[in-house]
Design a protein around this motif. Sequence first.
Motif, PDB file in Angstrom:
ATOM      1  N   LEU A  86       0.851  -1.198   0.000  1.00  0.00           N
ATOM      2  CA  LEU A  86       0.000   0.000   0.000  1.00  0.00           C
ATOM      3  C   LEU A  86       0.879   1.238   0.000  1.00  0.00           C
ATOM      4  CD1 LEU A  86      -2.904   1.101   0.195  1.00  0.00           C
ATOM      5  CD2 LEU A  86      -2.661   1.049   2.677  1.00  0.00           C
ATOM      6  N   GLN A  87       0.710   2.102  -0.988  1.00  0.00           N
ATOM      7  CA  GLN A  87       1.496   3.321  -1.111  1.00  0.00           C
ATOM      8  C   GLN A  87       0.577   4.498  -1.386  1.00  0.00           C
ATOM      9  OE1 GLN A  87       4.649   2.973  -3.963  1.00  0.00           O
ATOM     10  NE2 GLN A  87       5.671   1.296  -2.892  1.00  0.00           N
ATOM     11  N   LEU A  88       0.994   5.668  -0.899  1.00  0.00           N
ATOM     12  CA  LEU A  88       0.236   6.902  -1.089  1.00  0.00           C
ATOM     13  C   LEU A  88       1.130   7.944  -1.742  1.00  0.00           C
ATOM     14  CD1 LEU A  88      -1.645   7.181   2.340  1.00  0.00           C
ATOM     15  CD2 LEU A  88      -2.527   6.295   0.186  1.00  0.00           C
ATOM     16  N   PRO A  89       0.615   8.743  -2.692  1.00  0.00           N
ATOM     17  CA  PRO A  89       1.431   9.790  -3.336  1.00  0.00           C
ATOM     18  C   PRO A  89       1.756  10.911  -2.361  1.00  0.00           C
ATOM     19  CG  PRO A  89      -0.856   9.931  -4.062  1.00  0.00           C
ATOM     20  CD  PRO A  89      -0.759   8.683  -3.234  1.00  0.00           C
ATOM     21  N   THR A  90       3.008  11.321  -2.347  1.00  0.00           N
ATOM     22  CA  THR A  90       3.454  12.391  -1.445  1.00  0.00           C
ATOM     23  C   THR A  90       4.130  13.548  -2.174  1.00  0.00           C
ATOM     24  OG1 THR A  90       5.523  11.172  -1.080  1.00  0.00           O
ATOM     25  CG2 THR A  90       3.736  10.837   0.519  1.00  0.00           C
ATOM     26  N   ARG A  91       4.575  13.339  -3.420  1.00  0.00           N
ATOM     27  CA  ARG A  91       5.276  14.438  -4.117  1.00  0.00           C
ATOM     28  C   ARG A  91       5.132  14.252  -5.622  1.00  0.00           C
ATOM     29  NH1 ARG A  91      10.862  15.198  -5.284  1.00  0.00           N
ATOM     30  NH2 ARG A  91      11.338  13.318  -4.068  1.00  0.00           N
ATOM     31  N   ILE A  92       4.941  15.356  -6.331  1.00  0.00           N
ATOM     32  CA  ILE A  92       4.869  15.375  -7.789  1.00  0.00           C
ATOM     33  C   ILE A  92       5.815  16.468  -8.277  1.00  0.00           C
ATOM     34  CG2 ILE A  92       3.412  15.768  -9.803  1.00  0.00           C
ATOM     35  CD1 ILE A  92       1.036  14.789  -8.197  1.00  0.00           C
ATOM     36  N   ASP A  93       6.783  16.085  -9.099  1.00  0.00           N
ATOM     37  CA  ASP A  93       7.745  17.066  -9.609  1.00  0.00           C
ATOM     38  C   ASP A  93       7.100  18.018 -10.613  1.00  0.00           C
ATOM     39  OD1 ASP A  93       9.651  15.906  -8.024  1.00  0.00           O
ATOM     40  OD2 ASP A  93      10.487  14.659  -9.619  1.00  0.00           O
ATOM     41  N   SER A  94       6.299  17.469 -11.534  1.00  0.00           N
ATOM     42  CA  SER A  94       5.701  18.315 -12.570  1.00  0.00           C
ATOM     43  C   SER A  94       4.438  17.647 -13.083  1.00  0.00           C
ATOM     44  CB  SER A  94       6.693  18.545 -13.719  1.00  0.00           C
ATOM     45  OG  SER A  94       6.078  19.261 -14.777  1.00  0.00           O
ATOM     46  N   LEU A  95       3.397  18.448 -13.284  1.00  0.00           N
ATOM     47  CA  LEU A  95       2.140  17.983 -13.877  1.00  0.00           C
ATOM     48  C   LEU A  95       1.627  19.086 -14.795  1.00  0.00           C
ATOM     49  CD1 LEU A  95      -0.216  16.010 -14.154  1.00  0.00           C
ATOM     50  CD2 LEU A  95      -1.264  17.082 -12.151  1.00  0.00           C
ATOM     51  N   ARG A  96       1.630  18.797 -16.086  1.00  0.00           N
ATOM     52  CA  ARG A  96       1.201  19.766 -17.094  1.00  0.00           C
ATOM     53  C   ARG A  96      -0.132  19.304 -17.674  1.00  0.00           C
ATOM     54  NH1 ARG A  96       4.771  23.246 -19.741  1.00  0.00           N
ATOM     55  NH2 ARG A  96       6.465  21.861 -19.111  1.00  0.00           N
ATOM     56  N   ILE A  97      -1.113  20.199 -17.728  1.00  0.00           N
ATOM     57  CA  ILE A  97      -2.458  19.857 -18.193  1.00  0.00           C
ATOM     58  C   ILE A  97      -2.864  20.834 -19.296  1.00  0.00           C
ATOM     59  CG2 ILE A  97      -4.863  19.512 -17.535  1.00  0.00           C
ATOM     60  CD1 ILE A  97      -3.957  19.072 -14.681  1.00  0.00           C
ATOM     61  N   ASP A  98      -3.234  20.283 -20.444  1.00  0.00           N
ATOM     62  CA  ASP A  98      -3.794  21.051 -21.544  1.00  0.00           C
ATOM     63  C   ASP A  98      -5.191  20.504 -21.806  1.00  0.00           C
ATOM     64  OD1 ASP A  98      -4.507  22.368 -23.832  1.00  0.00           O
ATOM     65  OD2 ASP A  98      -2.574  22.103 -24.838  1.00  0.00           O
TER      66      ASP A  98
ATOM     67  N   ASN B 146      12.159   6.638 -16.303  1.00  0.00           N
ATOM     68  CA  ASN B 146      12.298   8.091 -16.197  1.00  0.00           C
ATOM     69  C   ASN B 146      11.158   8.740 -15.419  1.00  0.00           C
ATOM     70  OD1 ASN B 146      14.684   8.256 -17.871  1.00  0.00           O
ATOM     71  ND2 ASN B 146      13.356   7.781 -19.612  1.00  0.00           N
ATOM     72  N   SER B 147      10.241   7.910 -14.887  1.00  0.00           N
ATOM     73  CA  SER B 147       9.111   8.405 -14.088  1.00  0.00           C
ATOM     74  C   SER B 147       8.270   9.390 -14.886  1.00  0.00           C
ATOM     75  CB  SER B 147       9.601   9.062 -12.786  1.00  0.00           C
ATOM     76  OG  SER B 147       8.508   9.353 -11.939  1.00  0.00           O
ATOM     77  N   LEU B 148       7.869   8.950 -16.104  1.00  0.00           N
ATOM     78  CA  LEU B 148       7.061   9.768 -16.992  1.00  0.00           C
ATOM     79  C   LEU B 148       5.744   9.058 -17.271  1.00  0.00           C
ATOM     80  CD1 LEU B 148       9.784  10.741 -19.627  1.00  0.00           C
ATOM     81  CD2 LEU B 148       9.144  11.999 -17.577  1.00  0.00           C
ATOM     82  N   CYS B 149       4.682   9.834 -17.417  1.00  0.00           N
ATOM     83  CA  CYS B 149       3.370   9.288 -17.737  1.00  0.00           C
ATOM     84  C   CYS B 149       2.629  10.305 -18.605  1.00  0.00           C
ATOM     85  CB  CYS B 149       2.580   8.973 -16.475  1.00  0.00           C
ATOM     86  SG  CYS B 149       0.973   8.197 -16.773  1.00  0.00           S
ATOM     87  N   PHE B 150       2.088   9.823 -19.758  1.00  0.00           N
ATOM     88  CA  PHE B 150       1.399  10.701 -20.689  1.00  0.00           C
ATOM     89  C   PHE B 150       0.036  10.120 -21.010  1.00  0.00           C
ATOM     90  CE2 PHE B 150       5.943  10.596 -21.687  1.00  0.00           C
ATOM     91  CZ  PHE B 150       6.287  11.905 -21.396  1.00  0.00           C
ATOM     92  N   SER B 151      -0.942  10.980 -21.122  1.00  0.00           N
ATOM     93  CA  SER B 151      -2.277  10.562 -21.528  1.00  0.00           C
ATOM     94  C   SER B 151      -3.016  11.775 -22.068  1.00  0.00           C
ATOM     95  CB  SER B 151      -3.043   9.949 -20.359  1.00  0.00           C
ATOM     96  OG  SER B 151      -4.344   9.565 -20.745  1.00  0.00           O
ATOM     97  N   GLY B 152      -3.296  11.760 -23.369  1.00  0.00           N
ATOM     98  CA  GLY B 152      -4.015  12.875 -23.979  1.00  0.00           C
ATOM     99  C   GLY B 152      -3.267  14.185 -23.799  1.00  0.00           C
ATOM    100  N   GLY B 153      -3.903  15.131 -23.119  1.00  0.00           N
ATOM    101  CA  GLY B 153      -3.281  16.427 -22.872  1.00  0.00           C
ATOM    102  C   GLY B 153      -2.674  16.549 -21.494  1.00  0.00           C
ATOM    103  N   ILE B 154      -2.279  15.432 -20.891  1.00  0.00           N
ATOM    104  CA  ILE B 154      -1.725  15.429 -19.535  1.00  0.00           C
ATOM    105  C   ILE B 154      -0.322  14.861 -19.588  1.00  0.00           C
ATOM    106  CG2 ILE B 154      -2.053  14.663 -17.157  1.00  0.00           C
ATOM    107  CD1 ILE B 154      -5.001  14.231 -17.850  1.00  0.00           C
ATOM    108  N   GLU B 155       0.581  15.526 -18.883  1.00  0.00           N
ATOM    109  CA  GLU B 155       1.979  15.106 -18.815  1.00  0.00           C
ATOM    110  C   GLU B 155       2.391  15.086 -17.343  1.00  0.00           C
ATOM    111  OE1 GLU B 155       5.212  16.977 -21.369  1.00  0.00           O
ATOM    112  OE2 GLU B 155       5.584  17.854 -19.399  1.00  0.00           O
ATOM    113  N   LEU B 156       2.673  13.894 -16.819  1.00  0.00           N
ATOM    114  CA  LEU B 156       3.027  13.698 -15.405  1.00  0.00           C
ATOM    115  C   LEU B 156       4.475  13.262 -15.328  1.00  0.00           C
ATOM    116  CD1 LEU B 156       2.270  13.429 -12.377  1.00  0.00           C
ATOM    117  CD2 LEU B 156       1.508  11.100 -12.881  1.00  0.00           C
ATOM    118  N   ILE B 157       5.258  13.999 -14.546  1.00  0.00           N
ATOM    119  CA  ILE B 157       6.687  13.720 -14.403  1.00  0.00           C
ATOM    120  C   ILE B 157       7.027  13.672 -12.919  1.00  0.00           C
ATOM    121  CG2 ILE B 157       9.034  14.477 -14.935  1.00  0.00           C
ATOM    122  CD1 ILE B 157       7.929  15.989 -17.318  1.00  0.00           C
ATOM    123  N   GLY B 158       7.678  12.607 -12.514  1.00  0.00           N
ATOM    124  CA  GLY B 158       8.232  12.528 -11.162  1.00  0.00           C
ATOM    125  C   GLY B 158       7.194  12.337 -10.074  1.00  0.00           C
TER     126      GLY B 158
END
Length: 508
Positions: A358-370, A394-406
């Motif tokens: 079980l893990q919970l998110p605690t930090r996000i380096d960058s989240l870009r939303i278009d 590289n801890s990258l995730c992309f979906s449509g107009g969303i870019e999640l890093i770190g």
Amino acid sequence: MEIAPLLRKCLENVIHSPPKQRSSRWISSSVPENRWNTPLASTSSPDYHVNNLCSPVLFQEALKHIPSNALTIELAPHCLLLAIIKRSLSTDCVHLNFMKRGTHNHINYFYTNLGKLYNEGANIDIMINYPQIEYPVPVSVPFISPLIASQWDHSQQWKIPTFEMFTQSGSAQQAKHEIDLNDSSEYSFIIGHQIDGRCLFPATGYLVLVWKTFAKLHNYEDYRQMSVLFEQVQIHRATICSLTTKLIFYVNILPTNGTFEIIENNTIIVTGKISLSEQLTMQKFHKHDEINSKDNNYLQTNEIYRDFNLRGYEYSGFFRGIKQINIDGTNGELTWNNDWISYLDTMLQVHLIPSKGLQLPTRIDSLRIDPKLHVESISSSSSSTCSVYVDYWNSLCFSGGIELIGLHCTGTSKKNKQQNTILESYLFTPFNNETIDNELNSCLYLILENTLTTTLSLCQIGNEKLTEEIFNFYSQQPSIKSFEYTLVTSLPAEEMNSKLNLIENLSS
């Protein structure tokens, strides 16, 4: 005059030779201006002061040399020349005197005018009028604050300037958000974000609240029309939601650099930075693999969330948004429910697929939303789905107009759930007049009593009508922690799939 020789003799004992030179700021009223360069007028000698006493005063001529906006101080036992000075000098000059005839308290009058002199900009050292203080002072010395406060006039109210007065829209920088989980509320779907038996406010919900506040600050009617960039997002603690209690979040955004903080119950729970986003920069460098619907290496929704449920993620409703994803967890499809909180949270869930526990998110380096690009990518597909691509290295995730890093997560332990107390009894069962239910329970209890493990694998051959009874029996036993059920049947594929869906729903 007979007094002149006597005065000169006395002054010679006071003024030592050589006498000081008279500066240009010394305006003489006893010597005419055309004689200011003579030896008599150039020094502060005994002869000069004797001449000053015996000669007529050229007061009007001397006042012509005082400039406008000057500060004049009359040193005399009484302010006799105050009226003449006011008439002769400019109106912007300030006139002060330290003594006045008829004053009852001369010391108070003296210090009052010293205060006026200080208010006009003259720096004076008032401490030279008092004896030197030796520290530490005695304990018996009283505080000065009561003496000052007693002299203040509190009869008039003054408005205190605040930070909001100097900004264009002070209320837009701090927003209050009330979260209600009732059925009629727009946030009622959050009740489906269950983790380890508790409803936690989604981490992406914090970001959407900041997004709404930031859009209001920039005069956007709809926050979904503005592209944003979140950076250095830090989640300090989780927030537990309840159906009976409203959550109140205060979002503060600093207009100069976009730094924000979210406060709940007088505690900062989320910090980060938000700004207007440019076009997405990372997606064009990432290779996208096409999804093959006929590939058997893709996990489906029920399989994914069955594993999540065993780990403590008890998602339901909109938060079961992963439609399918490959075994590696690098390529899949997400369901779009026209809600940003649940969709962004589904992207975080994709990162949790290869992890353990079980893990919970605690930090996000960058989240870009278009949002415009995201809606266009969904409109181009035949169903309300959008592809998701993950690069775990590289801890990258992309979906449509969303870019999640770190995305950084922190592991936590599951709480020990209290099982319902089960009262067991030993009964003698005769081998006659038995119903099929009693016979089945007897057989299942025999299996349970002779099994010394918490993980049970059961294979049923035929008699599909007893599937639900068998599954319900073992799922209610506190000693069985993990239950794997296999059914071998000759039923047609349609009936078999309906049975399997029933089991899937019961397990979730």
